[in-house]
Design a protein around this motif. Sequence first.
Motif, PDB file in Angstrom:
ATOM      1  N   GLU A 121     -51.056 -31.443 -55.335  1.00 49.30           N
ATOM      2  CA  GLU A 121     -52.254 -30.543 -55.843  1.00 49.30           C
ATOM      3  C   GLU A 121     -51.547 -29.300 -56.121  1.00 49.30           C
ATOM      4  O   GLU A 121     -52.097 -28.501 -57.250  1.00 49.30           O
ATOM      5  CB  GLU A 121     -53.180 -30.581 -54.487  1.00 49.30           C
ATOM      6  CG  GLU A 121     -54.373 -29.571 -54.838  1.00 49.30           C
ATOM      7  CD  GLU A 121     -54.950 -29.337 -53.455  1.00 49.30           C
ATOM      8  OE1 GLU A 121     -54.699 -30.080 -52.344  1.00 49.30           O
ATOM      9  OE2 GLU A 121     -55.930 -28.596 -53.314  1.00 49.30           O
ATOM     10  N   ASN A 122     -50.613 -28.983 -55.354  1.00 48.77           N
ATOM     11  CA  ASN A 122     -50.061 -27.576 -55.786  1.00 48.77           C
ATOM     12  C   ASN A 122     -49.217 -27.618 -56.892  1.00 48.77           C
ATOM     13  O   ASN A 122     -48.944 -26.668 -57.757  1.00 48.77           O
ATOM     14  CB  ASN A 122     -49.251 -26.870 -54.496  1.00 48.77           C
ATOM     15  CG  ASN A 122     -49.835 -26.322 -53.446  1.00 48.77           C
ATOM     16  OD1 ASN A 122     -51.109 -25.702 -53.758  1.00 48.77           O
ATOM     17  ND2 ASN A 122     -49.382 -26.206 -52.191  1.00 48.77           N
ATOM     18  N   LYS A 125     -51.572 -26.854 -59.744  1.00 46.90           N
ATOM     19  CA  LYS A 125     -51.890 -25.405 -59.748  1.00 46.90           C
ATOM     20  C   LYS A 125     -51.039 -24.566 -60.331  1.00 46.90           C
ATOM     21  O   LYS A 125     -51.063 -23.798 -61.209  1.00 46.90           O
ATOM     22  CB  LYS A 125     -52.223 -25.008 -58.335  1.00 46.90           C
ATOM     23  CG  LYS A 125     -53.606 -25.363 -57.827  1.00 46.90           C
ATOM     24  CD  LYS A 125     -53.751 -24.547 -56.718  1.00 46.90           C
ATOM     25  CE  LYS A 125     -54.803 -25.305 -55.521  1.00 46.90           C
ATOM     26  NZ  LYS A 125     -54.661 -24.718 -54.112  1.00 46.90           N
ATOM     27  N   GLU A 126     -49.733 -24.989 -59.987  1.00 44.90           N
ATOM     28  CA  GLU A 126     -48.435 -23.901 -60.413  1.00 44.90           C
ATOM     29  C   GLU A 126     -48.054 -24.415 -61.914  1.00 44.90           C
ATOM     30  O   GLU A 126     -47.786 -23.445 -62.624  1.00 44.90           O
ATOM     31  CB  GLU A 126     -47.262 -24.195 -59.737  1.00 44.90           C
ATOM     32  CG  GLU A 126     -47.533 -23.766 -57.989  1.00 44.90           C
ATOM     33  CD  GLU A 126     -46.293 -24.391 -57.253  1.00 44.90           C
ATOM     34  OE1 GLU A 126     -45.441 -25.210 -57.685  1.00 44.90           O
ATOM     35  OE2 GLU A 126     -46.157 -24.262 -56.027  1.00 44.90           O
ATOM     36  N   SER A 128     -50.613 -25.086 -64.190  1.00 43.24           N
ATOM     37  CA  SER A 128     -51.592 -24.144 -64.898  1.00 43.24           C
ATOM     38  C   SER A 128     -51.197 -22.617 -65.023  1.00 43.24           C
ATOM     39  O   SER A 128     -51.511 -22.072 -65.874  1.00 43.24           O
ATOM     40  CB  SER A 128     -52.882 -24.541 -64.122  1.00 43.24           C
ATOM     41  OG  SER A 128     -53.428 -25.797 -64.065  1.00 43.24           O
TER      42      SER A 128
END
Length: 148
Positions: A121-122, A125-126, A128
Amino acid sequence: SERTYIMIKPDGVQRGLVGEIIKRFETRGFKLIALKLVHATPEHLEKHYADLKGKGFFPGLIKYMASGPVVAMVWQGLDAVKTGRVMLGATNPLASSPGTIRGDYALSVGRNICHGSDSVENAEKEISLWFPEGIVQYTHNQAIWVFE
Ligand code: GTP
Ligand code: MG
């Protein structure tokens, strides 16, 4: 397959470890799908490390990360997030095993030369945050020799 965000921190760039770190991910069999040199702003780095806001070392961490360019990369392959973290070694290099990047090249938690996403998940996010322009698509011809 799985993707992870790996970053060579300013000390890794200054110490001439860019090639060495890239080489480890390449030769392990991961596919490089994004790469750039960026001198990040404190505002951008505060977003990247938002989870650590409030820690005593946070201001020093942002200053360190903004002190020079970083190499931002995305690597793809089997279990990329977890395997990437294993390849980096423990957060504190004094606890990192020899054979890991930090265990071979670093001594201090505040100068630990590389970053790797800590969850799928992270990682997304990273990716993006660091690559809003998107990622190149191409066929990695080596893949059939790396995965069953
Ligand atoms: P990253 O891959 O950089 O995210 O490291 P990590 O996931 O192993 O650790 P974490 O996300 O908890 O901390 C992020 C970064 O903050 C670390 O890599 C260190 O550079 C720094 N850091 C963490 N803990 C400390 C600390 O106790 N003192 C100092 N000076 N820096 C710390
Ligand atoms: Mg982290």
